[in-house]
Scaffold this motif. Structure first.
Motif, PDB file in Angstrom:
ATOM      1  N   UNK A 187      15.191  28.955  35.369  1.00  0.00           N
ATOM      2  CA  UNK A 187      13.780  29.232  35.971  1.00  0.00           C
ATOM      3  C   UNK A 187      13.282  30.580  35.670  1.00  0.00           C
ATOM      4  N   UNK A 188      14.181  31.576  35.435  1.00  0.00           N
ATOM      5  CA  UNK A 188      13.790  32.949  34.996  1.00  0.00           C
ATOM      6  C   UNK A 188      12.913  32.969  33.785  1.00  0.00           C
ATOM      7  N   UNK A 189      13.750  32.257  32.633  1.00  0.00           N
ATOM      8  CA  UNK A 189      12.715  32.205  31.477  1.00  0.00           C
ATOM      9  C   UNK A 189      11.531  31.392  31.687  1.00  0.00           C
ATOM     10  N   UNK A 190      11.438  30.570  32.340  1.00  0.00           N
ATOM     11  CA  UNK A 190      10.409  29.715  32.481  1.00  0.00           C
ATOM     12  C   UNK A 190       9.271  30.325  33.092  1.00  0.00           C
ATOM     13  N   UNK A 191       9.467  31.303  34.151  1.00  0.00           N
ATOM     14  CA  UNK A 191       8.587  32.105  34.892  1.00  0.00           C
ATOM     15  C   UNK A 191       8.129  33.393  33.954  1.00  0.00           C
ATOM     16  N   UNK A 192       8.994  34.078  33.194  1.00  0.00           N
ATOM     17  CA  UNK A 192       8.655  34.979  32.396  1.00  0.00           C
ATOM     18  C   UNK A 192       7.788  34.455  31.312  1.00  0.00           C
ATOM     19  N   UNK A 193       8.129  33.488  30.513  1.00  0.00           N
ATOM     20  CA  UNK A 193       7.162  32.843  29.711  1.00  0.00           C
ATOM     21  C   UNK A 193       5.912  32.367  30.151  1.00  0.00           C
ATOM     22  N   UNK A 194       5.877  31.763  31.368  1.00  0.00           N
ATOM     23  CA  UNK A 194       4.605  31.602  31.821  1.00  0.00           C
ATOM     24  C   UNK A 194       3.631  32.910  32.009  1.00  0.00           C
TER      25      UNK A 194
ATOM     26  N   UNK B 299       9.584  19.101  25.894  1.00  0.00           N
ATOM     27  CA  UNK B 299       9.028  20.525  25.872  1.00  0.00           C
ATOM     28  C   UNK B 299       9.632  21.387  24.910  1.00  0.00           C
ATOM     29  N   UNK B 300      10.934  21.244  24.680  1.00  0.00           N
ATOM     30  CA  UNK B 300      11.353  22.176  23.553  1.00  0.00           C
ATOM     31  C   UNK B 300      10.794  21.856  22.313  1.00  0.00           C
ATOM     32  N   UNK B 301      10.443  20.586  21.867  1.00  0.00           N
ATOM     33  CA  UNK B 301       9.632  20.361  20.659  1.00  0.00           C
ATOM     34  C   UNK B 301       8.324  20.813  20.733  1.00  0.00           C
ATOM     35  N   UNK B 302       7.547  20.855  21.865  1.00  0.00           N
ATOM     36  CA  UNK B 302       6.141  21.287  22.064  1.00  0.00           C
ATOM     37  C   UNK B 302       6.273  23.031  21.961  1.00  0.00           C
ATOM     38  N   UNK B 303       7.251  23.520  22.502  1.00  0.00           N
ATOM     39  CA  UNK B 303       7.421  24.876  22.603  1.00  0.00           C
ATOM     40  C   UNK B 303       7.843  25.530  21.236  1.00  0.00           C
ATOM     41  N   UNK B 304       8.389  24.737  20.355  1.00  0.00           N
ATOM     42  CA  UNK B 304       8.823  25.078  19.054  1.00  0.00           C
ATOM     43  C   UNK B 304       7.333  25.268  18.233  1.00  0.00           C
TER      44      UNK B 304
ATOM     45  N   UNK C  12      10.019  30.477  26.034  1.00  0.00           N
ATOM     46  CA  UNK C  12       9.833  28.926  26.978  1.00  0.00           C
ATOM     47  C   UNK C  12      11.124  28.029  26.346  1.00  0.00           C
ATOM     48  N   UNK C  13      11.219  28.188  24.888  1.00  0.00           N
ATOM     49  CA  UNK C  13      12.120  27.417  24.384  1.00  0.00           C
ATOM     50  C   UNK C  13      13.419  27.792  25.088  1.00  0.00           C
ATOM     51  N   UNK C  14      13.885  29.001  25.232  1.00  0.00           N
ATOM     52  CA  UNK C  14      14.953  29.443  26.109  1.00  0.00           C
ATOM     53  C   UNK C  14      15.076  28.431  27.364  1.00  0.00           C
TER      54      UNK C  14
END
Length: 200
Positions: A15-22, A67-72, A41-43
């Motif tokens: 959740x932390x990585x997702x919020x920071x990436x957003x 989503x990992x594929x999309x983020x890459x 976002x990948x992390x």
């Protein structure tokens, strides 16, 4: 590190990585910041996948695998291709700025540029620029001023002749009060041509 420890770390990182990436991608601070946002976002998506595996939630696993594929792809686009384009435009603008008579600025970097007044203070932000179809010149530049975070802002169409375009900012020949006194654009109804009431 035990499996349970990995699961516990992933449950916090996800959740932390997702919020920071957003925040990083939404801020629109350039190709590199956006690209690193996709790295984060990948992390996050990998961490969510670990959570999905450990908790037996196949829907969480499959969603974040995709989503990992999309983020890459996002990393490749913004840290690879787009960053190179941005570097190319910046290099040309920098070389132009060093010449006796500067002639170039990067159109890609124009949106989001600060508009400074004669005293050097920021009076607005460039939102967009409308170009003539014959490619001869800019028709007008849309600048926002006032408000906070886009709330309460006012948009104005400016004559490019009233602006001096640099490789890192746009200088106006008028001050903040003169900008605020100009006609306000409807955010979704821009003019087909610059009218007489705009700064020139």
């Amino acid at each position: 590190m035990r499996v349970t420890d990995v699961e516990a770390v992933a449950a916090w990182v996800a959740p932390v990585a997702t919020m920071i990436a957003a925040v990083m991608t939404a801020a629109n601070l350039g190709a590199r910041v956006t690209g690193w946002g996709f790295v984060v976002f990948v992390i996050g998506s990998v961490s969510w996948s670990i959570v999905g595996i450990s908790s037996g939630q196949s829907n969480l696993l499959w969603t974040n695998g995709f989503l990992t594929f999309v983020n890459v792809i996002g990393v490749w686009r913004w840290l690879g291709r787009q960053a190179k384009y941005e570097d190319g435009g910046a290099a040309a603008a920098t070389r132009s700025a060093r010449s006796r008579v500067p002639t170039l600025f990067s159109a890609a970097s124009l949106v989001g540029s600060k508009v400074t007044g004669p005293d050097g203070g920021t009076i607005g932000i460039v939102i967009d620029a409308m170009a003539k179809c014959d490619g001869a010149a800019l028709a007008y530049v849309v600048v926002s001023e006032g408000g906070l975070g886009g709330v309460g802002e006012r948009l104005h169409a400016l004559d490019p002749a009233a602006l001096v375009f640099g490789h890192d900012n746009v200088c106006a020949k008028f001050n903040a009060d003169e900008l605020a006194a100009l006609p306000v654009l409807n955010p979704d109804q821009w003019p087909e041509r610059l009218n007489g009431g705009s700064a020139h």
